[in-house]
Design a protein around this motif. Structure first.
Motif, PDB file in Angstrom:
ATOM      1  N   HIS A  11       5.859  49.320  28.904  1.00 19.70           N
ATOM      2  CA  HIS A  11       7.067  49.456  28.082  1.00 19.70           C
ATOM      3  C   HIS A  11       8.327  49.248  28.922  1.00 19.70           C
ATOM      4  CE1 HIS A  11       4.956  50.675  24.549  1.00 19.70           C
ATOM      5  NE2 HIS A  11       4.592  51.859  24.990  1.00 19.70           N
ATOM      6  N   MET A  12       8.381  49.924  30.090  1.00 21.54           N
ATOM      7  CA  MET A  12       9.591  49.887  30.911  1.00 21.54           C
ATOM      8  C   MET A  12       9.873  48.478  31.436  1.00 21.54           C
ATOM      9  SD  MET A  12      10.511  51.990  34.404  1.00 21.54           S
ATOM     10  CE  MET A  12       9.272  51.090  35.358  1.00 21.54           C
ATOM     11  N   ILE A  13       8.863  47.813  31.948  1.00 20.04           N
ATOM     12  CA  ILE A  13       9.055  46.492  32.545  1.00 20.04           C
ATOM     13  C   ILE A  13       9.564  45.495  31.514  1.00 20.04           C
ATOM     14  CG2 ILE A  13       7.834  44.540  33.571  1.00 20.04           C
ATOM     15  CD1 ILE A  13       6.022  46.616  34.965  1.00 20.04           C
ATOM     16  N   VAL A  14       8.947  45.476  30.332  1.00 19.44           N
ATOM     17  CA  VAL A  14       9.364  44.516  29.313  1.00 19.44           C
ATOM     18  C   VAL A  14      10.725  44.890  28.736  1.00 19.44           C
ATOM     19  CG1 VAL A  14       8.778  43.495  27.069  1.00 19.44           C
ATOM     20  CG2 VAL A  14       6.994  43.884  28.780  1.00 19.44           C
ATOM     21  N   ALA A  15      10.996  46.196  28.599  1.00 16.24           N
ATOM     22  CA  ALA A  15      12.308  46.628  28.111  1.00 16.24           C
ATOM     23  C   ALA A  15      13.410  46.136  29.047  1.00 16.24           C
ATOM     24  CB  ALA A  15      12.358  48.143  27.980  1.00 16.24           C
ATOM     25  N   LYS A  16      13.197  46.275  30.350  1.00 19.64           N
ATOM     26  CA  LYS A  16      14.185  45.790  31.308  1.00 19.64           C
ATOM     27  C   LYS A  16      14.282  44.273  31.269  1.00 19.64           C
ATOM     28  CE  LYS A  16      14.348  49.592  34.613  1.00 19.64           C
ATOM     29  NZ  LYS A  16      14.406  49.954  36.035  1.00 19.64           N
ATOM     30  N   TRP A  17      13.173  43.601  31.114  1.00 24.35           N
ATOM     31  CA  TRP A  17      13.169  42.135  31.032  1.00 24.35           C
ATOM     32  C   TRP A  17      13.951  41.667  29.806  1.00 24.35           C
ATOM     33  CZ3 TRP A  17      10.757  38.828  27.397  1.00 24.35           C
ATOM     34  CH2 TRP A  17      10.768  37.478  27.740  1.00 24.35           C
ATOM     35  N   CYS A  18      13.878  42.472  28.734  1.00 19.39           N
ATOM     36  CA  CYS A  18      14.615  42.141  27.505  1.00 19.39           C
ATOM     37  C   CYS A  18      16.078  42.584  27.573  1.00 19.39           C
ATOM     38  CB  CYS A  18      13.939  42.790  26.295  1.00 19.39           C
ATOM     39  SG  CYS A  18      12.351  42.043  25.846  1.00 19.39           S
ATOM     40  N   GLY A  19      16.499  43.157  28.701  1.00 19.05           N
ATOM     41  CA  GLY A  19      17.888  43.549  28.866  1.00 19.05           C
ATOM     42  C   GLY A  19      18.239  44.914  28.308  1.00 19.05           C
ATOM     43  N   MET A  20      17.235  45.718  27.944  1.00 22.14           N
ATOM     44  CA  MET A  20      17.512  47.049  27.411  1.00 22.14           C
ATOM     45  C   MET A  20      17.783  48.041  28.539  1.00 22.14           C
ATOM     46  SD  MET A  20      14.625  47.315  24.403  1.00 22.14           S
ATOM     47  CE  MET A  20      14.353  45.959  23.258  1.00 22.14           C
ATOM     48  N   ARG A  21      18.450  49.103  28.196  1.00 21.29           N
ATOM     49  CA  ARG A  21      18.790  50.145  29.171  1.00 21.29           C
ATOM     50  C   ARG A  21      17.688  51.206  29.175  1.00 21.29           C
ATOM     51  NH1 ARG A  21      22.417  55.024  28.511  1.00 21.29           N
ATOM     52  NH2 ARG A  21      23.095  55.622  30.604  1.00 21.29           N
ATOM     53  N   VAL A  22      16.986  51.304  30.297  1.00 19.56           N
ATOM     54  CA  VAL A  22      15.932  52.308  30.464  1.00 19.56           C
ATOM     55  C   VAL A  22      16.540  53.488  31.209  1.00 19.56           C
ATOM     56  CG1 VAL A  22      13.664  52.819  31.419  1.00 19.56           C
ATOM     57  CG2 VAL A  22      14.143  50.543  30.502  1.00 19.56           C
ATOM     58  N   GLU A  23      16.626  54.615  30.534  1.00 21.45           N
ATOM     59  CA  GLU A  23      17.271  55.790  31.123  1.00 21.45           C
ATOM     60  C   GLU A  23      16.345  56.576  32.036  1.00 21.45           C
ATOM     61  OE1 GLU A  23      19.324  58.254  28.296  1.00 21.45           O
ATOM     62  OE2 GLU A  23      19.677  56.561  26.951  1.00 21.45           O
ATOM     63  N   ARG A  24      15.082  56.699  31.635  1.00 22.63           N
ATOM     64  CA  ARG A  24      14.174  57.540  32.431  1.00 22.63           C
ATOM     65  C   ARG A  24      12.738  57.052  32.311  1.00 22.63           C
ATOM     66  NH1 ARG A  24      14.248  63.890  31.426  1.00 22.63           N
ATOM     67  NH2 ARG A  24      16.163  63.672  32.667  1.00 22.63           N
ATOM     68  N   PHE A  25      12.039  57.101  33.437  1.00 18.90           N
ATOM     69  CA  PHE A  25      10.589  56.900  33.476  1.00 18.90           C
ATOM     70  C   PHE A  25      10.011  58.173  34.058  1.00 18.90           C
ATOM     71  CE2 PHE A  25       6.634  55.866  35.587  1.00 18.90           C
ATOM     72  CZ  PHE A  25       5.979  55.081  34.650  1.00 18.90           C
ATOM     73  N   SER A  26       9.232  58.904  33.252  1.00 19.94           N
ATOM     74  CA  SER A  26       8.767  60.225  33.677  1.00 19.94           C
ATOM     75  C   SER A  26       7.249  60.310  33.722  1.00 19.94           C
ATOM     76  CB  SER A  26       9.304  61.307  32.728  1.00 19.94           C
ATOM     77  OG  SER A  26       8.836  62.585  33.115  1.00 19.94           O
ATOM     78  N   ILE A  27       6.746  60.832  34.817  1.00 24.67           N
ATOM     79  CA  ILE A  27       5.352  61.250  34.911  1.00 24.67           C
ATOM     80  C   ILE A  27       5.308  62.702  34.439  1.00 24.67           C
ATOM     81  CG2 ILE A  27       3.402  61.635  36.450  1.00 24.67           C
ATOM     82  CD1 ILE A  27       4.602  59.567  38.328  1.00 24.67           C
ATOM     83  N   PHE A  28       4.531  62.974  33.424  1.00 27.39           N
ATOM     84  CA  PHE A  28       4.468  64.280  32.776  1.00 27.39           C
ATOM     85  C   PHE A  28       5.724  64.500  31.917  1.00 27.39           C
ATOM     86  CE2 PHE A  28       1.970  65.849  36.723  1.00 27.39           C
ATOM     87  CZ  PHE A  28       0.878  65.138  36.306  1.00 27.39           C
ATOM     88  N   PHE A  29       5.678  65.557  31.103  1.00 25.07           N
ATOM     89  CA  PHE A  29       6.765  65.883  30.193  1.00 25.07           C
ATOM     90  C   PHE A  29       7.532  67.108  30.691  1.00 25.07           C
ATOM     91  CE2 PHE A  29       3.846  63.480  27.547  1.00 25.07           C
ATOM     92  CZ  PHE A  29       4.701  62.669  26.822  1.00 25.07           C
ATOM     93  N   GLY A  30       8.628  67.407  29.997  1.00 22.85           N
ATOM     94  CA  GLY A  30       9.401  68.598  30.291  1.00 22.85           C
ATOM     95  C   GLY A  30      10.476  68.374  31.339  1.00 22.85           C
ATOM     96  N   ARG A  31      11.155  69.474  31.694  1.00 20.24           N
ATOM     97  CA  ARG A  31      12.241  69.420  32.679  1.00 20.24           C
ATOM     98  C   ARG A  31      11.712  68.866  34.004  1.00 20.24           C
ATOM     99  NH1 ARG A  31      17.076  72.000  33.642  1.00 20.24           N
ATOM    100  NH2 ARG A  31      16.885  73.219  31.709  1.00 20.24           N
ATOM    101  N   PRO A  32      12.431  67.923  34.599  1.00 15.94           N
ATOM    102  CA  PRO A  32      11.960  67.322  35.852  1.00 15.94           C
ATOM    103  C   PRO A  32      11.862  68.337  36.989  1.00 15.94           C
ATOM    104  CG  PRO A  32      13.681  65.968  34.857  1.00 15.94           C
ATOM    105  CD  PRO A  32      13.661  67.269  34.105  1.00 15.94           C
ATOM    106  N   LEU A  33      10.727  68.332  37.672  1.00 20.37           N
ATOM    107  CA  LEU A  33      10.572  69.136  38.881  1.00 20.37           C
ATOM    108  C   LEU A  33      11.125  68.398  40.085  1.00 20.37           C
ATOM    109  CD1 LEU A  33       6.925  70.468  38.365  1.00 20.37           C
ATOM    110  CD2 LEU A  33       9.075  71.688  37.959  1.00 20.37           C
ATOM    111  N   ALA A  34      11.053  67.080  40.022  1.00 24.11           N
ATOM    112  CA  ALA A  34      11.602  66.237  41.083  1.00 24.11           C
ATOM    113  C   ALA A  34      11.992  64.911  40.461  1.00 24.11           C
ATOM    114  CB  ALA A  34      10.567  66.025  42.184  1.00 24.11           C
TER     115      ALA A  34
END
Length: 358
Positions: A11-34
């Protein structure tokens, strides 16, 4: 987890290729630990260890988007870019599975042939009554030597009638024994008679399985491996689609659905069976993940594709309320599937166990 991340990376790679703004790529859900930021995208690890996600600006209706990036929002993109971005996740899973299966054919698959050795004996079967044991080797049937050919033994046993007596000459660790048994009608795991596919006649036997002897490894060439990988993937895809469809009408099909718990248990069982077995398992799960996400309901990818097409036909975007209702219904269906799958897994764990070979 790896397959989910591959899915979201698509999803992220093609979204960027299509010129869309990708705000976050997260492993796991919830508040970021890192987390760390590269360009305009934040890469994070959440505290809830379940899957992952990609946040693309404009995928949520009525989302507040800065004016300077509004033209790069998902909601502002043409239909083909929306579909390409959403379909990329399942497509990557499917392509990965084809590559894995092709790799298996390139590595090579061992061939097997049945011997006249006894691998297992069914409980309360004619073979058990006669005293056959795993590890025995059948030398002759009714005085006719079989010379290690399992089809000869099978043909002799299946050509008789229930109640007929057969005499087996058996080699047990170098000692020759004579065993007498009465033929019985063979049954499957559900207790139904096994019949000849051509004549419909019930097959007779004694209720034991033959041992298998490993032969040479067969490897496919580069192009042949790709073709075999695609053919096997297509077979698995057809099977998955059929199972998903049957799940709505067949209780037996629903009983075959497994959750993450069941998938993990099966993986533990096959993990020691060699590289090709593990790769085949990963490929099948990758295909299943891709196909499941193409089901045309929100919040799955298939639902987003359907809504993108519907909005193009309608000429305007659907309201937040419409998305909310569709997502609620879709999520309820997904949760229902999960509950059914988890119930199946609990039954397997507390009952008969996970029968990988069945």
């Amino acid at each position: 987890m790896f397959l989910v991340l591959v899915h979201e990376a698509g999803h992220m790679i093609v979204a960027k290729w299509c010129g869309m703004r990708v705000e976050r790529f997260s492993i796991f859900f919830g508040r970021p630990l890192a987390s760390f930021r590269r360009g305009e995208t934040e890469y994070a690890i959440g505290w809830l260890p379940l899957g992952g996600y990609v946040k693309i600006s404009g995928m949520t209706v009525d989302e507040d988007i800065p004016s300077e990036v509004a033209h790069r929002a998902y909601s502002a993109a043409p239909m083909w870019k929306k579909i390409a971005t959403i379909a990329a996740g399942p497509a990557v899973n499917i392509i990965l599975a084809i590559a894995i299966f092709a790799g298996i054919f390139w590595i090579g698959l061992p061939t097997y042939s049945l011997s006249t050795g006894v691998a297992s004996v069914q409980k309360d079967s004619a073979a058990q009554v006669a005293g056959l044991e795993p590890g025995d080797t059948i030398v002759a049937v009714d005085g006719v030597r079989v010379n290690g050919h399992a089809p000869i033994v099978r043909g002799a046993l299946q050509s008789g009638s229930p109640g007929d007596t057969v005499r087996l000459t058996v080699d047990r660790e170098g000692t020759i024994l004579e065993k007498t048994a009465r033929l019985q009608i063979l049954t499957d795991v559900d207790g139904n008679p096994v019949t000849n596919a051509q004549t419909g006649r019930p097959l007779t036997g004694l209720g034991f399985t033959f041992d298998a002897v490993q032969g040479p490894t067969v490897r496919s060439g580069p192009l042949e491996g790709l073709r075999d990988g695609w053919d096997f993937s297509w077979f698995i895809m057809r099977t998955n689609v059929q199972v998903i469809g049957d799940a709505f009408t067949s209780s037996e099909a629903r009983s075959q659905i497994n959750s993450v718990v069941g998938v993990g248990a099966v993986f533990n069982q096959v993990a020691d069976d060699g590289l090709t077995t593990v790769l085949r398992f990963v490929g099948v799960i990758s295909l299943a993940l891709g196909i499941f996400n193409l089901i045309p309901i929100l919040p799955l990818d298939g639902g987003h594709i359907v809504f993108a097409i519907a909005e193009r036909v309608k000429g305007s975007a659907f309201s937040a309320a419409t998305y909310g209702k569709a997502s609620f219904i879709g999520l309820a269906l997904v949760m229902l599937v999960f509950v059914i799958a988890l119930q199946n897994d609990i039954g397997h764990i507390t009952g008969d166990g996970f029968q990988v070979d069945r």
